[in-house]
Motif scaffolding. Sequence first.
Motif, PDB file in Angstrom:
ATOM      1  N   PRO A 144       1.175  -1.324   0.216  1.00 21.91           N
ATOM      2  CA  PRO A 144       0.323   0.007  -0.200  1.00 21.91           C
ATOM      3  C   PRO A 144       0.570   1.264  -0.227  1.00 21.91           C
ATOM      4  O   PRO A 144       1.594   1.748   0.958  1.00 21.91           O
ATOM      5  CB  PRO A 144      -1.209  -0.306   1.111  1.00 21.91           C
ATOM      6  N   CYS A 145       1.038   1.826  -1.227  1.00 20.04           N
ATOM      7  CA  CYS A 145       1.457   3.549  -0.955  1.00 20.04           C
ATOM      8  C   CYS A 145       0.973   4.246  -2.003  1.00 20.04           C
ATOM      9  O   CYS A 145      -0.057   3.717  -2.985  1.00 20.04           O
ATOM     10  CB  CYS A 145       2.641   2.490  -1.154  1.00 20.04           C
ATOM     11  N   LYS A 146       1.594   5.348  -2.031  1.00 18.66           N
ATOM     12  CA  LYS A 146       0.891   6.468  -3.052  1.00 18.66           C
ATOM     13  C   LYS A 146       2.121   7.563  -3.303  1.00 18.66           C
ATOM     14  O   LYS A 146       2.300   7.667  -2.457  1.00 18.66           O
ATOM     15  CB  LYS A 146      -0.098   7.428  -2.311  1.00 18.66           C
ATOM     16  N   ALA A 147       2.148   8.570  -4.182  1.00 19.03           N
ATOM     17  CA  ALA A 147       2.758   9.026  -4.608  1.00 19.03           C
ATOM     18  C   ALA A 147       2.662  10.562  -4.650  1.00 19.03           C
ATOM     19  O   ALA A 147       1.127  11.052  -4.004  1.00 19.03           O
ATOM     20  CB  ALA A 147       2.372   9.263  -6.705  1.00 19.03           C
ATOM     21  N   TYR A 148       3.299  11.271  -4.838  1.00 22.38           N
ATOM     22  CA  TYR A 148       3.631  12.591  -4.324  1.00 22.38           C
ATOM     23  C   TYR A 148       4.475  13.562  -5.565  1.00 22.38           C
ATOM     24  O   TYR A 148       5.119  13.280  -4.909  1.00 22.38           O
ATOM     25  CB  TYR A 148       4.182  12.865  -2.256  1.00 22.38           C
ATOM     26  N   HIS A 149       3.698  13.936  -6.302  1.00 20.79           N
ATOM     27  CA  HIS A 149       4.818  14.711  -7.112  1.00 20.79           C
ATOM     28  C   HIS A 149       4.367  16.197  -7.503  1.00 20.79           C
ATOM     29  O   HIS A 149       2.558  15.652  -7.270  1.00 20.79           O
ATOM     30  CB  HIS A 149       4.892  13.590  -8.245  1.00 20.79           C
ATOM     31  N   ALA A 150       4.364  16.667  -8.713  1.00 23.31           N
ATOM     32  CA  ALA A 150       4.061  17.892  -9.282  1.00 23.31           C
ATOM     33  C   ALA A 150       2.779  18.129 -10.163  1.00 23.31           C
ATOM     34  O   ALA A 150       2.425  19.071 -10.595  1.00 23.31           O
ATOM     35  CB  ALA A 150       5.156  18.570  -9.804  1.00 23.31           C
ATOM     36  N   ASP A 151       3.092  16.496 -11.435  1.00 23.28           N
ATOM     37  CA  ASP A 151       1.667  16.322 -12.000  1.00 23.28           C
ATOM     38  C   ASP A 151       0.448  16.209 -11.271  1.00 23.28           C
ATOM     39  O   ASP A 151      -0.411  15.936 -11.791  1.00 23.28           O
ATOM     40  CB  ASP A 151       1.731  15.381 -12.419  1.00 23.28           C
ATOM     41  N   LEU A 152       0.540  16.138 -10.185  1.00 21.39           N
ATOM     42  CA  LEU A 152      -1.278  15.948  -9.048  1.00 21.39           C
ATOM     43  C   LEU A 152      -1.847  17.157  -8.457  1.00 21.39           C
ATOM     44  O   LEU A 152      -1.196  18.125  -8.358  1.00 21.39           O
ATOM     45  CB  LEU A 152      -0.779  14.847  -7.955  1.00 21.39           C
ATOM     46  N   ASP A 153      -3.006  16.873  -8.754  1.00 23.75           N
ATOM     47  CA  ASP A 153      -4.022  17.901  -8.401  1.00 23.75           C
ATOM     48  C   ASP A 153      -3.261  18.598  -6.987  1.00 23.75           C
ATOM     49  O   ASP A 153      -2.878  16.966  -6.411  1.00 23.75           O
ATOM     50  CB  ASP A 153      -4.833  18.435  -8.987  1.00 23.75           C
ATOM     51  N   LEU A 154      -3.887  19.872  -6.448  1.00 24.46           N
ATOM     52  CA  LEU A 154      -3.440  20.010  -4.876  1.00 24.46           C
ATOM     53  C   LEU A 154      -4.056  19.106  -4.096  1.00 24.46           C
ATOM     54  O   LEU A 154      -3.406  18.916  -3.279  1.00 24.46           O
ATOM     55  CB  LEU A 154      -3.587  21.210  -4.322  1.00 24.46           C
ATOM     56  N   GLU A 155      -5.478  18.554  -4.336  1.00 31.80           N
ATOM     57  CA  GLU A 155      -6.153  17.848  -3.783  1.00 31.80           C
ATOM     58  C   GLU A 155      -6.022  16.132  -3.856  1.00 31.80           C
ATOM     59  O   GLU A 155      -5.691  15.902  -2.627  1.00 31.80           O
ATOM     60  CB  GLU A 155      -8.088  17.750  -3.699  1.00 31.80           C
ATOM     61  N   GLU A 156      -5.263  15.873  -4.939  1.00 28.10           N
ATOM     62  CA  GLU A 156      -4.786  14.596  -4.962  1.00 28.10           C
ATOM     63  C   GLU A 156      -3.541  14.297  -4.115  1.00 28.10           C
ATOM     64  O   GLU A 156      -3.049  13.716  -3.185  1.00 28.10           O
ATOM     65  CB  GLU A 156      -4.609  14.140  -5.801  1.00 28.10           C
ATOM     66  N   ARG A 157      -3.005  15.302  -3.639  1.00 26.47           N
ATOM     67  CA  ARG A 157      -1.451  15.702  -3.388  1.00 26.47           C
ATOM     68  C   ARG A 157      -2.068  15.427  -1.576  1.00 26.47           C
ATOM     69  O   ARG A 157      -1.235  14.795  -0.646  1.00 26.47           O
ATOM     70  CB  ARG A 157      -0.751  16.889  -3.679  1.00 26.47           C
ATOM     71  N   LYS A 158      -2.985  16.867  -1.170  1.00 32.36           N
ATOM     72  CA  LYS A 158      -3.412  16.522   0.342  1.00 32.36           C
ATOM     73  C   LYS A 158      -4.106  15.021   0.946  1.00 32.36           C
ATOM     74  O   LYS A 158      -3.526  14.846   1.481  1.00 32.36           O
ATOM     75  CB  LYS A 158      -4.567  17.725   0.383  1.00 32.36           C
TER      76      LYS A 158
END
Length: 105
Positions: free
Chosen positions: A41-55
Amino acid sequence: ILSLVLKSIGELGEGGRALMFFAGKQTLREWEAFLCSSDVPCKAYHADLDLEERKSNLSALIDGEIKLLLCTSAFGLGVDLKTVRHVFIVDLPYTFEDYIQQGGR
């Protein structure tokens, strides 16, 4: 590195978290696909994700839904997570400052 990551995640315990840093999004996406297909179980955090997905992805890490967050340098300054037990730097960062920032998590 894969066996080390998998072993370390398995040993994190109830509250432990881990971060994996990548220099670029392409390598991050490849690892994300592989880890997810391996039931990690993992998720990504990078600049192509919108702000809501990063949050949302950061909240998933904080709330314990996931133990591993795959990041680029978009996972920036000011993030202080006391539950982070391991930081894996998969690719050498582009700058020495990025390396210091990533290791300081």
